[in-house]
Design a protein around this motif. Structure first.
Motif, PDB file in Angstrom:
ATOM      1  N   GLY A 561       1.069  -1.141  -0.388  1.00  0.00           N
ATOM      2  CA  GLY A 561       0.252  -0.095  -0.223  1.00  0.00           C
ATOM      3  C   GLY A 561       1.104   1.810  -0.509  1.00  0.00           C
ATOM      4  N   ASN A 562       2.154   1.122   0.360  1.00  0.00           N
ATOM      5  CA  ASN A 562       3.054   2.289   1.162  1.00  0.00           C
ATOM      6  C   ASN A 562       3.777   2.415  -0.464  1.00  0.00           C
ATOM      7  OD1 ASN A 562       1.724   4.282   3.467  1.00  0.00           O
ATOM      8  ND2 ASN A 562       2.320   2.349   3.968  1.00  0.00           N
ATOM      9  N   ASP A 563       4.031   1.219  -1.013  1.00  0.00           N
ATOM     10  CA  ASP A 563       4.783   1.352  -2.362  1.00  0.00           C
ATOM     11  C   ASP A 563       6.424   0.767  -1.656  1.00  0.00           C
ATOM     12  OD1 ASP A 563       5.380   0.995  -5.135  1.00  0.00           O
ATOM     13  OD2 ASP A 563       6.393   3.229  -5.166  1.00  0.00           O
ATOM     14  N   VAL A 564       6.112   0.136  -0.865  1.00  0.00           N
ATOM     15  CA  VAL A 564       7.513   0.180  -0.311  1.00  0.00           C
ATOM     16  C   VAL A 564       8.380  -1.244  -0.406  1.00  0.00           C
ATOM     17  CG1 VAL A 564       8.805  -1.123   1.658  1.00  0.00           C
ATOM     18  CG2 VAL A 564       6.740   0.159   2.583  1.00  0.00           C
ATOM     19  N   TRP A 565       7.540  -2.106  -1.081  1.00  0.00           N
ATOM     20  CA  TRP A 565       8.236  -2.842  -2.817  1.00  0.00           C
ATOM     21  C   TRP A 565       7.552  -2.573  -4.470  1.00  0.00           C
ATOM     22  CZ3 TRP A 565      10.465  -7.841  -1.852  1.00  0.00           C
ATOM     23  CH2 TRP A 565      10.761  -8.291  -2.514  1.00  0.00           C
ATOM     24  N   LYS A 566       9.120  -1.982  -3.861  1.00  0.00           N
ATOM     25  CA  LYS A 566       7.992  -1.287  -5.221  1.00  0.00           C
ATOM     26  C   LYS A 566       7.586  -1.535  -6.609  1.00  0.00           C
ATOM     27  CE  LYS A 566      11.155   2.557  -4.318  1.00  0.00           C
ATOM     28  NZ  LYS A 566      11.211   4.009  -4.396  1.00  0.00           N
ATOM     29  N   GLY A 567       6.951  -0.724  -6.520  1.00  0.00           N
ATOM     30  CA  GLY A 567       5.828  -1.386  -7.383  1.00  0.00           C
ATOM     31  C   GLY A 567       3.542  -1.583  -7.094  1.00  0.00           C
ATOM     32  N   GLY A 568       4.183  -2.211  -5.532  1.00  0.00           N
ATOM     33  CA  GLY A 568       2.745  -2.591  -5.076  1.00  0.00           C
ATOM     34  C   GLY A 568       1.870  -1.214  -5.094  1.00  0.00           C
ATOM     35  N   GLY A 569       2.453  -0.071  -5.180  1.00  0.00           N
ATOM     36  CA  GLY A 569       1.372   1.199  -4.313  1.00  0.00           C
ATOM     37  C   GLY A 569       0.544   1.533  -5.671  1.00  0.00           C
ATOM     38  N   ALA A 570       1.261   0.763  -7.111  1.00  0.00           N
ATOM     39  CA  ALA A 570      -0.162   0.860  -7.802  1.00  0.00           C
ATOM     40  C   ALA A 570      -0.699  -0.772  -7.464  1.00  0.00           C
ATOM     41  CB  ALA A 570       1.236   0.857  -9.471  1.00  0.00           C
ATOM     42  N   LEU A 571      -0.801  -0.847  -7.583  1.00  0.00           N
ATOM     43  CA  LEU A 571      -1.906  -2.217  -7.068  1.00  0.00           C
ATOM     44  C   LEU A 571      -3.439  -2.159  -6.545  1.00  0.00           C
ATOM     45  CD1 LEU A 571       0.434  -5.020  -5.597  1.00  0.00           C
ATOM     46  CD2 LEU A 571      -0.464  -4.853  -8.471  1.00  0.00           C
ATOM     47  N   ASN A 572      -4.157  -2.509  -6.502  1.00  0.00           N
ATOM     48  CA  ASN A 572      -5.433  -2.187  -5.979  1.00  0.00           C
ATOM     49  C   ASN A 572      -5.772  -3.177  -5.178  1.00  0.00           C
ATOM     50  OD1 ASN A 572      -7.164  -4.536  -6.409  1.00  0.00           O
ATOM     51  ND2 ASN A 572      -7.337  -3.043  -8.565  1.00  0.00           N
ATOM     52  N   PRO A 573      -6.092  -3.200  -3.617  1.00  0.00           N
ATOM     53  CA  PRO A 573      -6.016  -3.855  -2.403  1.00  0.00           C
ATOM     54  C   PRO A 573      -6.382  -5.406  -2.881  1.00  0.00           C
ATOM     55  CG  PRO A 573      -7.212  -2.556  -2.053  1.00  0.00           C
ATOM     56  CD  PRO A 573      -7.187  -1.827  -3.120  1.00  0.00           C
ATOM     57  N   ASN A 574      -7.513  -5.208  -3.651  1.00  0.00           N
ATOM     58  CA  ASN A 574      -7.440  -6.960  -4.356  1.00  0.00           C
ATOM     59  C   ASN A 574      -7.257  -7.694  -5.313  1.00  0.00           C
ATOM     60  OD1 ASN A 574      -9.688  -7.550  -2.221  1.00  0.00           O
ATOM     61  ND2 ASN A 574     -11.506  -5.968  -3.009  1.00  0.00           N
ATOM     62  N   GLU A 575      -6.276  -6.705  -5.251  1.00  0.00           N
ATOM     63  CA  GLU A 575      -5.910  -7.464  -6.488  1.00  0.00           C
ATOM     64  C   GLU A 575      -4.239  -7.737  -6.456  1.00  0.00           C
ATOM     65  OE1 GLU A 575      -3.490  -5.018 -11.160  1.00  0.00           O
ATOM     66  OE2 GLU A 575      -4.742  -3.976  -8.920  1.00  0.00           O
ATOM     67  N   GLN A 576      -3.713  -9.703  -7.594  1.00  0.00           N
ATOM     68  CA  GLN A 576      -2.829  -9.939  -7.046  1.00  0.00           C
ATOM     69  C   GLN A 576      -1.665  -9.141  -7.506  1.00  0.00           C
ATOM     70  OE1 GLN A 576      -2.153 -13.379  -9.207  1.00  0.00           O
ATOM     71  NE2 GLN A 576      -4.487 -14.872  -7.651  1.00  0.00           N
ATOM     72  N   VAL A 577      -0.827  -9.663  -6.545  1.00  0.00           N
ATOM     73  CA  VAL A 577       0.279  -8.679  -6.282  1.00  0.00           C
ATOM     74  C   VAL A 577       1.529  -9.300  -8.124  1.00  0.00           C
ATOM     75  CG1 VAL A 577       0.589  -8.406  -3.867  1.00  0.00           C
ATOM     76  CG2 VAL A 577       2.030 -10.331  -4.883  1.00  0.00           C
ATOM     77  N   GLY A 578       1.355 -10.461  -8.455  1.00  0.00           N
ATOM     78  CA  GLY A 578       1.816 -10.719  -9.750  1.00  0.00           C
ATOM     79  C   GLY A 578       3.282 -10.576  -9.927  1.00  0.00           C
ATOM     80  N   ASP A 579       3.550  -9.697 -11.127  1.00  0.00           N
ATOM     81  CA  ASP A 579       4.372  -9.358 -11.780  1.00  0.00           C
ATOM     82  C   ASP A 579       5.709  -8.351 -10.607  1.00  0.00           C
ATOM     83  OD1 ASP A 579       4.863 -11.149 -13.920  1.00  0.00           O
ATOM     84  OD2 ASP A 579       3.929  -9.418 -15.208  1.00  0.00           O
ATOM     85  N   VAL A 580       4.840  -7.741  -9.437  1.00  0.00           N
ATOM     86  CA  VAL A 580       5.525  -6.569  -8.734  1.00  0.00           C
ATOM     87  C   VAL A 580       7.009  -7.859  -7.972  1.00  0.00           C
ATOM     88  CG1 VAL A 580       5.268  -5.845  -6.257  1.00  0.00           C
ATOM     89  CG2 VAL A 580       3.550  -4.563  -8.345  1.00  0.00           C
ATOM     90  N   LEU A 581       6.416  -8.870  -7.890  1.00  0.00           N
ATOM     91  CA  LEU A 581       7.496  -9.406  -7.291  1.00  0.00           C
ATOM     92  C   LEU A 581       8.391  -9.851  -8.097  1.00  0.00           C
ATOM     93  CD1 LEU A 581       5.400 -12.070  -4.897  1.00  0.00           C
ATOM     94  CD2 LEU A 581       6.488  -9.792  -4.287  1.00  0.00           C
ATOM     95  N   ARG A 582       8.592  -9.966  -9.640  1.00  0.00           N
ATOM     96  CA  ARG A 582      10.098 -10.467 -10.384  1.00  0.00           C
ATOM     97  C   ARG A 582      11.427  -9.549 -10.005  1.00  0.00           C
ATOM     98  NH1 ARG A 582       9.131  -8.864 -15.163  1.00  0.00           N
ATOM     99  NH2 ARG A 582      10.595 -10.239 -15.651  1.00  0.00           N
ATOM    100  N   SER A 583      10.912  -7.966  -9.179  1.00  0.00           N
ATOM    101  CA  SER A 583      12.594  -7.859  -9.432  1.00  0.00           C
ATOM    102  C   SER A 583      13.111  -8.063  -7.317  1.00  0.00           C
ATOM    103  CB  SER A 583      11.789  -5.493  -8.516  1.00  0.00           C
ATOM    104  OG  SER A 583      11.072  -6.063  -7.511  1.00  0.00           O
ATOM    105  N   GLY A 584      12.460  -9.276  -6.720  1.00  0.00           N
ATOM    106  CA  GLY A 584      13.192  -9.977  -5.895  1.00  0.00           C
ATOM    107  C   GLY A 584      13.649 -10.956  -6.140  1.00  0.00           C
ATOM    108  N   THR A 585      14.381 -11.281  -5.409  1.00  0.00           N
ATOM    109  CA  THR A 585      15.985 -12.483  -5.929  1.00  0.00           C
ATOM    110  C   THR A 585      15.529 -14.380  -6.101  1.00  0.00           C
ATOM    111  OG1 THR A 585      16.853 -11.974  -3.907  1.00  0.00           O
ATOM    112  CG2 THR A 585      16.881 -11.025  -5.649  1.00  0.00           C
TER     113      THR A 585
END
Length: 797
Positions: A561-585
């Motif tokens: 919600g606070n875009d701490v994980w970059k890209g998360g701030g663009a998601l609505n609450p009921n949306e899957q995190v999906g490709d936002v996690l691609r930046s992780g390792t």
């Protein structure tokens, strides 16, 4: 023998009539699982050969299975292996039903066992800690049964691999994060109970940093890190300075003229004309002239006196803020079991007066420690960033070492503007074990976008988690540590692969007296098995990633919600995190490199070139798999030098039970961490660093090299600095220096304490030691394997 008279004794002691079909079906399944079809006659022959070996009218199920194994080994070894694996799997599943009761009983009784002591940062005997441990064990069982594909669950339970943080698997959460705190502070952020606006003083900056740590920790299972603490806090220092300046000028005008000036207007002029807390004569004169527009006439002398006072007050505020920051991170609980945040901060490259003040006061507060007796703070893990031309140069080092009194050397001026802070960091390490040191000019730590003139150059500086997790390269976006973290990691049992390779090689080489032939065959088998198991882990990590990406953003209200994980701030609450996690390792880890080499060659890699070369090749095989899977899924796979705490003894116990006590391999309670030289190895500091440094370049998921010094380190800052230089020169990515720090609880005496305090004779001693990157002052909270490892650690000369 009349088969009708044979009685089978089951595992629970019950008896039942003998059935040929049960034996035949079990053998048939083993053949089918191996890919052998239509072997009806052979299956019948094996079945009859097993039955013909019955010598008594009663026989146990275990005895029958032993006979089946023996017969299969004789006619089809590959089928025997499948049968053995299946048998172990069934035994494990069967045992779990009773083991869970034993585990729960141990938690209730607050036994000092490895379940209760799996996390040295948690008090498992408190009610909340017990609840955490209950939940952890039950959730792991749920994960095994319902979430993990069978081949991965089987590999984990049999000890081929270790899937970390299985208790958090169902939550779909990620491991760790590196905060873009400047972004959070400038935008403000929301918590469950309201929004937080941009802070306006260094005290608020430091306090909100601890709140961010504490809040986000509840949405992840690993550590939290600030990549550029000095840069992020510097704005708070400047704001505090402006506040003191405007207040002091207002007080002076009121005292001299009896009028009350507009402090907000003064503040605007400060921001426009004094960009730093240490200004030039030209900047001061420009500000003084600008004040005339507000009917404020200040002569040069009074302005300088006001600025000096404001600077002193700001320095005091900054020290108190750093003191509060450290105290909060060691007392604010983020989870049940009295757990504080697994916190890390990176700093060292902000050359502004404000950034330097943050670093300096932080180092002072770290040395002062906690409480009235100055206990060494466990958190945050501090990492000093060593950067050529910024915080280090060879010329500066030579100049400092030439000064007889190291304290005087800290006051000198150097070419690298923060070199004096590096010396002060070494002094702090000598007293408080932190900071650790990260080397930004090691080839694989560089970023081509870094520019000394960029005020936000920290975006292109590597930062790390204190435990060693490294997040930098990014197949899905910007090469940076900000707003990213590790998704998950899994570790392979390297010693087991080596043991099995050696056993198989000895069975395949006709003349086992030909040592070189056996070793060459064993090496070949070992490298192939490392590759195959790495691929299995890569598949497992991908399955977990697919599961994690199905989480909804509202499951992580603060982080997404606070875009701490970059890209998360663009998601609505009921949306899957999906490709936002691609930046992780995704980390493929390993443990026990030393033990594996002893299994293959009888020698570890510290003094054997053959062992060192083979271990390096093995890690390179893991890197080949990483490259393949990076290309296949476009995800950030990496090789991780696993930080093993709870895992440190698990593999060893299982392998000792399976292969017996093998000297140098399974005869201790722990496997040596990743590529580290054996903790018992008599080796010099320089040789240890040279042996381990090349592995840093091929473990980009995270790594660390430690050296162990004796208790004299507290008196020898020069020795700490020399170790840091060797690490720098040998291309270490991330390094740390251990030495004993003991404190008497009774009288507060600090030093190396053996059995009793030399001052008051008390035996109530806090022994501060490092475990997988972070510190702990109570060895009784460590699991048995880590206690055994700590006891074996020798000092390096």
């Amino acid at each position: 023998m009349n088969y009708a008279e044979i009685c089978i004794i089951k595992r629970d002691g019950k008896r039942e009539d003998f059935s040929i079909s049960k034996i035949k079906n079990a053998i048939s399944k083993a053949f089918s699982a191996t890919g052998f079809q239509d072997e009806y006659q052979l299956i019948a022959d094996v079945t009859m050969n097993v039955i013909n070996q019955f010598s008594t009218p009663t026989i146990t199920v275990e005895e029958i299975q032993d006979l089946v194994e023996k017969e299969l080994m004789r006619v089809r070894p590959e089928v025997a292996k499948k049968y053995i694996i299946y048998r172990e799997w069934r035994n494990t599943e069967r045992d779990k039903k009773t083991q869970m009761k034993h585990v729960m009983d141990g938690i209730v009784a607050i036994d000092k066992n490895d379940v209760n002591l799996s996390n040295a940062n948690m008090s498992s005997h408190t009610p909340a800690g017990q609840m955490m441990t209950f939940a952890s064990e039950v959730t792991k069982d749920y994960t095994y049964k319902y979430l993990l594909p069978k081949r991965f669950a089987e590999a984990h339970q049999l000890g081929d691999i270790h899937i970390h943080d299985l208790d958090y698997y169902p939550t779909k959460t990620t491991t760790c994060i590196q905060y873009d705190m400047d972004d959070l502070f400038e935008r403000g952020f929301r918590t469950k109970n309201g929004s937080i606006r941009t802070p306006q003083s260094i005290q608020s900056y430091a306090t909100l940093a601890t709140i961010i740590f504490q809040t986000n920790q509840n949405e992840q299972h690993g550590g939290q890190s600030i990549p550029a603490f000095d840069f992020f806090m510097a704005k708070g220092v400047r704001k505090s300075f402006y506040k003191h300046m405007s207040s002091l000028i207002s007080f002076y005008v009121n005292l001299e003229l009896g009028t009350q000036p507009d402090e907000k207007a003064i503040r605007k002029l400060l921001e426009a004309h004094l960009p730093s807390i240490q200004s030039t004569e030209l900047e001061r004169e420009s500000f003084r002239i600008a004040l005339i527009a507000l009917q404020i006439n200040l002569d040069k002398e009074h302005l300088i006196r006001i600025m000096d006072k404001a600077y002193t007050l700001t320095q005091k505020d900054t020290h108190q803020a750093m003191e509060g920051f450290i105290h909060n991170l060691n007392t604010m609980h983020s989870r049940g079991g009295n757990q504080v945040v697994f916190s890390s901060i990176n700093y060292g490259t902000d050359t502004s007066s404000e950034g330097r003040m943050v670093i300096e006061e932080l180092l002072k507060a770290t040395i002062e420690g906690l409480g009235a007796r100055g206990e060494v703070p466990v958190f945050p893990i501090q990492i000093f960033k060593v950067k050529d031309g910024v915080s280090y140069s060879d010329k500066d080092f030579a100049k400092a070492m030439a000064v007889e009194n190291i304290e005087e050397a800290m006051k000198a001026k150097y070419e690298a503007p923060n070199f004096d802070l590096l010396l002060k960091a070494c002094r702090t390490t000598s007293k408080a074990l932190f900071p650790n040191f990260m080397f930004l000019d090691t080839e694989f730590n560089k970023n081509e976008k870094w520019d000394i003139n960029d005020p936000k150059r920290y975006r292109y500086e590597l930062a790390t988690m204190g435990c060693r997790t490294r997040v930098f390269e990014n197949i899905a976006g910007e090469k940076s540590s900000l707003g990213r973290g590790n998704l998950s990691f899994t570790t392979l049992n390297m010693p087991r692969l080596a043991i099995e390779a050696r056993i198989k090689a000895e069975s395949l080489v006709e003349d086992t007296r030909h040592k070189e032939a056996v070793e060459e065959k064993a090496k070949d088998l070992f490298l192939k098995s490392v590759r195959n198991l790495s691929k299995l882990i890569a598949d497992q990590l991908y399955e977990r990633y697919k599961y994690q990406r199905s989480a909804l953003a509202r499951q992580f209200p603060f982080m997404m919600g606070n875009d701490v994980w970059k890209g998360g701030g663009a998601l609505n609450p009921n949306e899957q995190v999906g490709d936002v996690l691609r930046s992780g390792t995704l980390g493929i880890g390993f443990i026990g490199g030393h033990n594996a080499m002893v299994a293959l060659y009888g020698q570890g890699h510290a003094h054997s070139q053959k062992s060192w070369d083979t271990l390096y090749e093995a890690v390179m095989e893991m890197n080949k798999v990483v490259d393949e899977y990076k290309a296949k899924y476009e995800l950030n796979y990496s090789v991780l030098a696993t930080p093993a705490e709870g895992l440190s003894g698990r593999f060893t116990k299982m392998d000792r039970r399976k292969y017996g006590k093998i000297p140098g391999v399974t005869d201790r309670d722990y496997y040596v961490n990743s590529f580290h030289v054996d903790v018992k190895e008599p080796i010099s500091i320089t040789d240890k660093i040279k042996s381990e440094a090349p592995f840093h370049a091929i473990t980009k998921g995270g790594h660390i090299t430690y050296v162990e010094l004796d208790g004299e380190a507290q008196k020898n800052v020069r020795a700490i600095a020399k170790v840091v230089k060797v690490m720098h020169d040998e291309q270490v990515g991330y390094g740390s220096i251990n030495h004993p720090v003991d404190t008497c609880h009774a009288c507060g005496y600090k030093g190396v304490i053996y059995d009793k305090c030399p001052v008051c004779q008390s035996e109530n001693i806090m022994r501060m030691r490092r475990i997988t990157g972070y510190l702990t002052g109570d060895l009784s909270s460590w699991n048995s394997a880590k206690r055994a490892e700590e006891k074996d650690r020798i000092k390096h000369n």
